[in-house]
Design an enzyme around this catalytic site. Structure first.
Site, short mmCIF file in Angstrom:
data_model
loop_
_atom_site.label_atom_id
_atom_site.label_comp_id
_atom_site.label_asym_id
_atom_site.label_seq_id
_atom_site.Cartn_x
_atom_site.Cartn_y
_atom_site.Cartn_z
N SER A 248 0.81 -1.19 -0.19
CA SER A 248 -0.10 0.20 -0.16
C SER A 248 0.97 1.19 -0.05
O SER A 248 2.09 1.22 0.05
CB SER A 248 -0.71 0.01 1.23
N LYS A 249 0.45 2.38 0.05
CA LYS A 249 0.90 3.65 -0.17
C LYS A 249 2.07 3.88 0.81
O LYS A 249 2.91 4.50 0.72
CB LYS A 249 -0.08 4.84 0.16
N ARG A 250 1.89 3.08 2.12
CA ARG A 250 2.81 3.38 3.15
C ARG A 250 3.97 2.75 2.83
O ARG A 250 4.92 3.23 3.25
CB ARG A 250 2.49 2.67 4.30
N HIS A 251 4.20 1.85 1.90
CA HIS A 251 5.42 1.31 1.32
C HIS A 251 6.20 1.94 0.27
O HIS A 251 7.25 1.69 -0.22
CB HIS A 251 5.10 -0.22 0.75
N GLY A 252 5.55 3.18 0.06
CA GLY A 252 6.11 3.96 -0.93
C GLY A 252 5.52 3.93 -2.43
O GLY A 252 4.20 3.82 -2.39
#
Length: 482
Positions: A248-252
RNA sequence: GGCGGUAUCGUCUAGGGGACUAGGACACAGCCCUCUCAAGGCUGGAACACGGGUUCGAAUCCCGUUACCGCUACCA
């Protein structure tokens, strides 16, 4: 089972609710490769039935991502929303054949029951008996205009299929509740729309993320009730982030567009993606697209979720940059040079031989396209900036360094021709005469020419900076040291 | 909770009863090459989730446990 004579047809069916996600891109790639490999069709369907979340911008982002990756499709794009009438007809047909029934239970009542069941710690499953009505009651409610949903009547037995990646998967039908196919506002539910469309598009193999495994028995039931051929299924694993959680976005960066802008080659992206959940069976890793088509086989599909490792992605990009013919690489980097203001496309084209040569000495030193531009910058500028650390390290003794650079300058100026062999012969001879190691000349020279301690081979640097500018830079360095 | 899926180095994976002292790649470390940095070459550390079976023999087959993931909507 499918009639073997059917032309293989697969599809990629994203919802336009964000950007083209790398996981989606990989699913698209698997489908695309399959179609290419077996000589079938690859179709694109935009699942835009969720009006709230779907946007034209997302649809465009999907097209852009597909175009960048070179994943083209046959026939016109199918917009699911345009098929609403057929979805409704198919749902209605289910009712007419007795495969489905009307449920007049108010939605609020179902929600209440569900909440109650969950509070009790159990799972709610719709009970068909609560919807059972006599013909007279049905007629009465219909006449009164009471709203109803259409629910599929899940038959007894077991629903199973032979998944191309997992083998046999079976669901006892008793665990599948009578699901809604047409809501009380007459709109189709996801599974209804998908099956209706896949039948209409004559899809022979549904290859999608394994988060759809539990939708599959419902869909198979629908195919059968609609009297259609059940396609084959292949459920490919998900892609996770480095923490093992769904990417997800958290991972970049998770959108393929992000990688395009980060200076990645589409061929490298494709190669990296295909290896996440698929392998050739031998040790081959770096492959071109034609090789991928040639080697692709659903038998190599993995069951386990894969972690998206950007470090390996960049390594893969480096491998592709090195292996690619220069005339194929150049079109990918030229726009970046132009954007960086180093040169115009015309100037680059006018000096194509020089430019290609420059790319060639730089590409093994970069992992991303924009890194090539960074490394190339000083080859385009008239003056160099001497990096403080470089000066401190290689020009420790200003007077002695100036003397060496002076002698170097004179020797280079006298060279009969400006080629690397002549440079090397000339400067190695100079080192001998001065009684010093070659490096004592090359390293300070590198700083004078590039301002840095790191660069391609010093003779290549001289060659690509050019004779006149090399001498000018040496003069500037000597002046700086005095 | 129910149902389903998955489990080999940190990561991507090979392997599908004996060829396993478990192979390759990324990353990491060392060495070589060398004018620096890359690239390249060589070497090294690093894994079969656990417990039971089956078998002469299990990473491989079966069962269970555990962990993780997905689904469990009149979302898609």
């Amino acid at each position: 089972m499918n009639a073997p004579s059917r032309r293989p047809r697969v599809r990629f069916a994203p919802s336009p609710t964000g950007f083209l996600h790398v996981g989606g891109a990989r699913t698209a790639l698997f489908n695309w490769l399959y179609a290419r490999k077996v000589g079938g069709d690859f179709l694109l369907r935009i699942e835009d039935t969720d009006r709230q979340r779907s946007t034209d911008e997302s649809t465009r982002a999907i097209f852009d991502g597909m175009a960048w990756l070179g994943l083209d499709w046959q026939e016109d794009v199918v917009f699911q929303g345009a098929n609403l009438p057929r979805h409704q007809r198919d749902g209605q047909r289910l009712l007419e054949t007795g495969a489905a029934y009307r449920d007049f239970t108010p939605q609020s009542e179902i929600e209440r029951l569900r909440a109650e069941a969950e509070k009790a710690g159990g799972a709610f499953k719709f009970d068909r008996r609560t919807a059972e009505l006599s013909e007279a009651e049905t007629a009465e409610k219909l006449a009164a205009g009471e709203p109803f949903a259409i629910r599929f009547k899940v038959p007894d037995g077991t629903t199973e299929w032979n998944d191309l990646v997992h083998g046999r998967i079976a669901f006892p039908n008793k665990d599948i509740e009578d699901f809604v196919v047409l809501r009380s506002d007459n709109t189709p539910v996801y599974n209804m729309a998908v099956v209706s469309d896949d039948i209409a598009m004559d899809i022979t193999l549904v290859m999608r993320g394994d988060d759809h495994i539990s939708n599959t028995p419902k869909q198979i039931l629908l195919y059968r009730a609609l009297g259609a051929n059940v396609p084959e299924f292949a459920h490919v694993p998900m892609i996770h982030g480095t923490d093992g959680k769904k990417l997800s976005k958290r991972h970049g960066a998770t959108a393929v567009g992000d990688y395009q802008h980060q200076g990645l080659l589409p061929g490298a992206m494709l190669n990296f993606l295909v290896l996440l959940g698929w392998s050739t069976g031998d040790d081959t890793e770096v492959m071109t697209l034609p090789e991928l088509i040639d080697r692709f086989d659903t038998a190599g599909l993995q069951k386990k979720a894969a972690v998206f490792d950007t470090v390996k992605l960049e390594w893969m990009n480096g491998q592709h940059m090195i292996a690619m013919p220069l005339d194929q690489l150049a079109p990918h980097v030229m726009p970046l040079f132009v954007a960086a203001g180093l040169a115009t496309a015309e100037e680059l084209n006018a000096r194509q031989e020089w430019f290609y040569g420059l790319l060639d000495i730089l590409r093994s030193r970069a992992r991303r396209l924009d890194e090539i531009v960074g490394l190339a910058a000083h080859f385009f500028r008239d003056t160099v900036e001497f990096d403080a650390d470089a000066v401190a390290k290689q020009w420790r003794d200003p007077a002695a360094t100036a003397a060496i650079l002076g002698a170097t300058r004179d020797r280079l100026a006298e060279l009969p021709s400006w080629d690397t062999a002549a440079m090397e012969a000339g400067l190695r001879a100079l080192a001998d005469e001065l009684g010093i190691a070659g490096g004592k000349i090359f390293q300070p020279l590198r700083v004078a020419l590039t301002g840095l301690t790191v660069s391609p081979g010093i003779f290549d640097v001289l060659l690509y900076v050019g004779r006149e500018r090399s001498l000018t830079r040496l003069d500037a360095a000597i002046a700086y040291l005095r």
